[in-house]
Scaffold this motif. Structure first.
Motif, PDB file in Angstrom:
ATOM      1  N   ARG A   1      22.662  21.937  36.787  1.00 14.42           N
ATOM      2  CA  ARG A   1      24.104  22.478  36.198  1.00 14.42           C
ATOM      3  C   ARG A   1      24.337  23.924  36.551  1.00 14.42           C
ATOM      4  O   ARG A   1      25.492  24.022  37.290  1.00 14.42           O
ATOM      5  CB  ARG A   1      24.056  22.247  34.990  1.00 14.42           C
ATOM      6  CG  ARG A   1      24.131  20.626  34.601  1.00 14.42           C
ATOM      7  CD  ARG A   1      24.043  20.419  33.122  1.00 14.42           C
ATOM      8  NE  ARG A   1      24.016  19.142  32.793  1.00 14.42           N
ATOM      9  CZ  ARG A   1      25.204  18.284  32.353  1.00 14.42           C
ATOM     10  NH1 ARG A   1      26.401  18.804  32.096  1.00 14.42           N
ATOM     11  NH2 ARG A   1      25.219  17.095  31.953  1.00 14.42           N
ATOM     12  N   ASP A   2      23.471  24.642  36.419  1.00 21.06           N
ATOM     13  CA  ASP A   2      24.034  26.165  36.791  1.00 21.06           C
ATOM     14  C   ASP A   2      24.305  26.332  38.259  1.00 21.06           C
ATOM     15  O   ASP A   2      25.036  27.001  38.855  1.00 21.06           O
ATOM     16  CB  ASP A   2      22.972  27.193  36.295  1.00 21.06           C
ATOM     17  CG  ASP A   2      22.817  27.186  34.996  1.00 21.06           C
ATOM     18  OD1 ASP A   2      23.793  26.936  34.117  1.00 21.06           O
ATOM     19  OD2 ASP A   2      21.730  27.778  34.315  1.00 21.06           O
ATOM     20  N   GLN A   3      23.294  25.575  39.226  1.00 16.58           N
ATOM     21  CA  GLN A   3      23.304  25.794  40.405  1.00 16.58           C
ATOM     22  C   GLN A   3      24.696  25.106  40.937  1.00 16.58           C
ATOM     23  O   GLN A   3      25.465  25.651  42.079  1.00 16.58           O
ATOM     24  CB  GLN A   3      22.285  25.266  41.187  1.00 16.58           C
ATOM     25  CG  GLN A   3      22.150  25.274  42.806  1.00 16.58           C
ATOM     26  CD  GLN A   3      22.155  26.855  43.184  1.00 16.58           C
ATOM     27  OE1 GLN A   3      21.367  27.406  42.566  1.00 16.58           O
ATOM     28  NE2 GLN A   3      23.265  27.144  43.984  1.00 16.58           N
ATOM     29  N   ALA A   4      25.038  23.988  40.527  1.00 20.75           N
ATOM     30  CA  ALA A   4      26.273  23.307  40.774  1.00 20.75           C
ATOM     31  C   ALA A   4      27.574  23.906  40.664  1.00 20.75           C
ATOM     32  O   ALA A   4      28.407  24.070  41.461  1.00 20.75           O
ATOM     33  CB  ALA A   4      26.256  21.840  40.139  1.00 20.75           C
ATOM     34  N   ILE A   5      27.423  24.635  39.393  1.00 16.67           N
ATOM     35  CA  ILE A   5      28.684  25.544  39.078  1.00 16.67           C
ATOM     36  C   ILE A   5      28.983  26.807  40.153  1.00 16.67           C
ATOM     37  O   ILE A   5      30.019  26.893  40.737  1.00 16.67           O
ATOM     38  CB  ILE A   5      28.479  26.241  37.785  1.00 16.67           C
ATOM     39  CG1 ILE A   5      28.609  25.023  36.585  1.00 16.67           C
ATOM     40  CG2 ILE A   5      29.650  27.417  37.541  1.00 16.67           C
ATOM     41  CD1 ILE A   5      28.276  25.345  35.248  1.00 16.67           C
ATOM     42  N   ASP A   6      27.927  27.437  40.559  1.00 14.39           N
ATOM     43  CA  ASP A   6      27.869  28.382  41.552  1.00 14.39           C
ATOM     44  C   ASP A   6      28.224  27.857  42.901  1.00 14.39           C
ATOM     45  O   ASP A   6      29.028  28.460  43.366  1.00 14.39           O
ATOM     46  CB  ASP A   6      26.299  29.180  41.490  1.00 14.39           C
ATOM     47  CG  ASP A   6      26.090  29.764  40.406  1.00 14.39           C
ATOM     48  OD1 ASP A   6      26.877  30.298  39.490  1.00 14.39           O
ATOM     49  OD2 ASP A   6      24.675  30.095  40.209  1.00 14.39           O
TER      50      ASP A   6
ATOM     51  N   VAL B   1      30.921  16.774  31.839  1.00 16.76           N
ATOM     52  CA  VAL B   1      31.430  17.870  31.989  1.00 16.76           C
ATOM     53  C   VAL B   1      30.635  19.030  32.067  1.00 16.76           C
ATOM     54  O   VAL B   1      29.761  18.828  31.029  1.00 16.76           O
ATOM     55  CB  VAL B   1      32.422  18.210  31.063  1.00 16.76           C
ATOM     56  CG1 VAL B   1      33.290  19.687  31.152  1.00 16.76           C
ATOM     57  CG2 VAL B   1      33.942  17.375  31.087  1.00 16.76           C
ATOM     58  N   ILE B   2      30.395  19.769  33.130  1.00 15.54           N
ATOM     59  CA  ILE B   2      29.080  20.475  33.187  1.00 15.54           C
ATOM     60  C   ILE B   2      29.781  22.162  32.931  1.00 15.54           C
ATOM     61  O   ILE B   2      29.103  23.109  32.459  1.00 15.54           O
ATOM     62  CB  ILE B   2      28.500  20.808  34.562  1.00 15.54           C
ATOM     63  CG1 ILE B   2      29.672  21.159  35.712  1.00 15.54           C
ATOM     64  CG2 ILE B   2      27.934  19.426  34.804  1.00 15.54           C
ATOM     65  CD1 ILE B   2      28.793  21.190  36.946  1.00 15.54           C
ATOM     66  N   ALA B   3      31.246  22.528  32.888  1.00 17.07           N
ATOM     67  CA  ALA B   3      31.600  23.739  32.536  1.00 17.07           C
ATOM     68  C   ALA B   3      33.288  23.582  32.389  1.00 17.07           C
ATOM     69  O   ALA B   3      33.905  22.879  33.101  1.00 17.07           O
ATOM     70  CB  ALA B   3      31.353  24.731  34.069  1.00 17.07           C
ATOM     71  N   VAL B   4      33.782  24.754  31.783  1.00 14.49           N
ATOM     72  CA  VAL B   4      35.215  25.200  31.940  1.00 14.49           C
ATOM     73  C   VAL B   4      35.477  26.236  32.511  1.00 14.49           C
ATOM     74  O   VAL B   4      34.525  27.343  32.444  1.00 14.49           O
ATOM     75  CB  VAL B   4      35.614  25.161  30.363  1.00 14.49           C
ATOM     76  CG1 VAL B   4      37.107  25.642  30.301  1.00 14.49           C
ATOM     77  CG2 VAL B   4      35.494  23.891  29.415  1.00 14.49           C
ATOM     78  N   LEU B   5      36.069  26.243  33.551  1.00 16.07           N
ATOM     79  CA  LEU B   5      36.369  27.233  34.318  1.00 16.07           C
ATOM     80  C   LEU B   5      38.003  27.686  34.166  1.00 16.07           C
ATOM     81  O   LEU B   5      38.840  26.953  34.159  1.00 16.07           O
ATOM     82  CB  LEU B   5      36.224  27.179  35.849  1.00 16.07           C
ATOM     83  CG  LEU B   5      34.879  26.626  36.058  1.00 16.07           C
ATOM     84  CD1 LEU B   5      34.704  26.349  37.904  1.00 16.07           C
ATOM     85  CD2 LEU B   5      33.761  27.551  35.668  1.00 16.07           C
ATOM     86  N   ALA B   6      38.278  29.135  34.419  1.00 17.95           N
ATOM     87  CA  ALA B   6      39.586  29.510  34.456  1.00 17.95           C
ATOM     88  C   ALA B   6      39.838  30.314  35.780  1.00 17.95           C
ATOM     89  O   ALA B   6      39.001  31.266  35.886  1.00 17.95           O
ATOM     90  CB  ALA B   6      40.110  30.420  33.291  1.00 17.95           C
ATOM     91  N   ILE B   7      41.008  30.145  36.568  1.00 15.01           N
ATOM     92  CA  ILE B   7      41.165  30.807  37.580  1.00 15.01           C
ATOM     93  C   ILE B   7      41.462  32.359  37.225  1.00 15.01           C
ATOM     94  O   ILE B   7      42.153  32.622  36.166  1.00 15.01           O
ATOM     95  CB  ILE B   7      42.356  30.214  38.302  1.00 15.01           C
ATOM     96  CG1 ILE B   7      42.492  30.707  39.921  1.00 15.01           C
ATOM     97  CG2 ILE B   7      43.896  30.461  37.585  1.00 15.01           C
ATOM     98  CD1 ILE B   7      43.475  29.823  40.690  1.00 15.01           C
ATOM     99  N   GLU B   8      41.168  33.093  38.050  1.00 14.16           N
ATOM    100  CA  GLU B   8      41.395  34.572  38.020  1.00 14.16           C
ATOM    101  C   GLU B   8      42.795  34.698  37.836  1.00 14.16           C
ATOM    102  O   GLU B   8      43.392  34.669  38.807  1.00 14.16           O
ATOM    103  CB  GLU B   8      40.680  35.520  38.807  1.00 14.16           C
ATOM    104  CG  GLU B   8      39.126  35.284  38.606  1.00 14.16           C
ATOM    105  CD  GLU B   8      38.515  36.193  39.712  1.00 14.16           C
ATOM    106  OE1 GLU B   8      38.934  36.843  40.617  1.00 14.16           O
ATOM    107  OE2 GLU B   8      37.074  36.513  39.563  1.00 14.16           O
TER     108      GLU B   8
END
Length: 206
Positions: free
Chosen positions: A63-68, A92-99
């Motif tokens: 999961r961590d590698q997929a996010i990266d 769902v593996i992560a919630v991300l926000a655009i900078e």
């Protein structure tokens, strides 16, 4: 936010401009005979970036590698993201926000989730299946995000209180005196009472 209004005939002639404004995050209201008939605006972030996908092998700490890997792929298209939350189970593996730059500070902008599709639905997690990592919609009720350096809570407006989801289908009311935490049934009851009060007020005013 609404950028401007435009009649149907003018919008037909300026379709290219409308699309360009939508890509800039602006919304245009299309009117017919002076009345709002439709809106044209930007697509949700996860739809705009739907072609950015990466593959991941379902083994060990994938999961961590997929996010990266996905964030690196997004960066190649000029998109920087902040990780707001990660999950060890579920699709769902992560919630991300655009900078989003505010002055010289980086803040969390529009959010999306990173999800995976399994090539073989009968394969259990951790069995080495190849996964397709792709962006998906963000639902704050299902995936609440705690306040942090890039995601501060907005200050309450004086004389008003904040309403926010508590992550279990209910709501939380915040004000200077403390909090009231409600479950889903209580939240539904409050919503119905507020709607009825608003309706009664409109009838009285009329």
């Amino acid at each position: 936010m609404t950028f401007r209004e435009m009649g149907v005939e003018e919008s037909r002639k300026r379709l290219g401009d409308l699309v360009e404004w939508a890509q800039q995050g602006r919304t245009v209201t299309i009117t017919r005979r002076g009345r709002p008939a439709a809106t044209l605006g930007p697509v949700p972030l996860h739809v705009a970036l739907r072609d950015i996908t990466v593959a991941a092998l379902d083994q060990d700490e994938w999961r961590d590698q997929a996010i990266d890997d996905w964030m690196e792929a997004a960066a190649e298209y000029g998109h920087g993201f902040i990780v707001l939350a990660t999950y060890d189970t579920g699709d769902v593996i992560a919630v991300l926000a655009i900078e989003k730059w505010v002055g010289d500070q980086v803040m969390a902008g529009e959010r999306l989730t990173l999800r995976f599709r399994r090539g073989n639905e009968e394969v259990a997690e951790g069995d080495g299946d190849m996964l397709d990592i792709h962006p998906g919609p963000y639902n704050p009720a299902q995936h609440p995000v705690q306040a942090g350096p890039f995601n501060p809570q907005e200050p309450a407006v004086e004389g008003r209180f904040k309403v926010r989801l508590n992550g279990s289908g209910g709501i939380r009311l915040d004000w200077g005196g403390g909090e009231i935490d409600m479950d889903a049934a209580e939240a539904d009851g409050l919503s119905a009472a507020l709607a009825q009060a608003a309706a009664d007020q409109r009838r009285t005013a009329g």
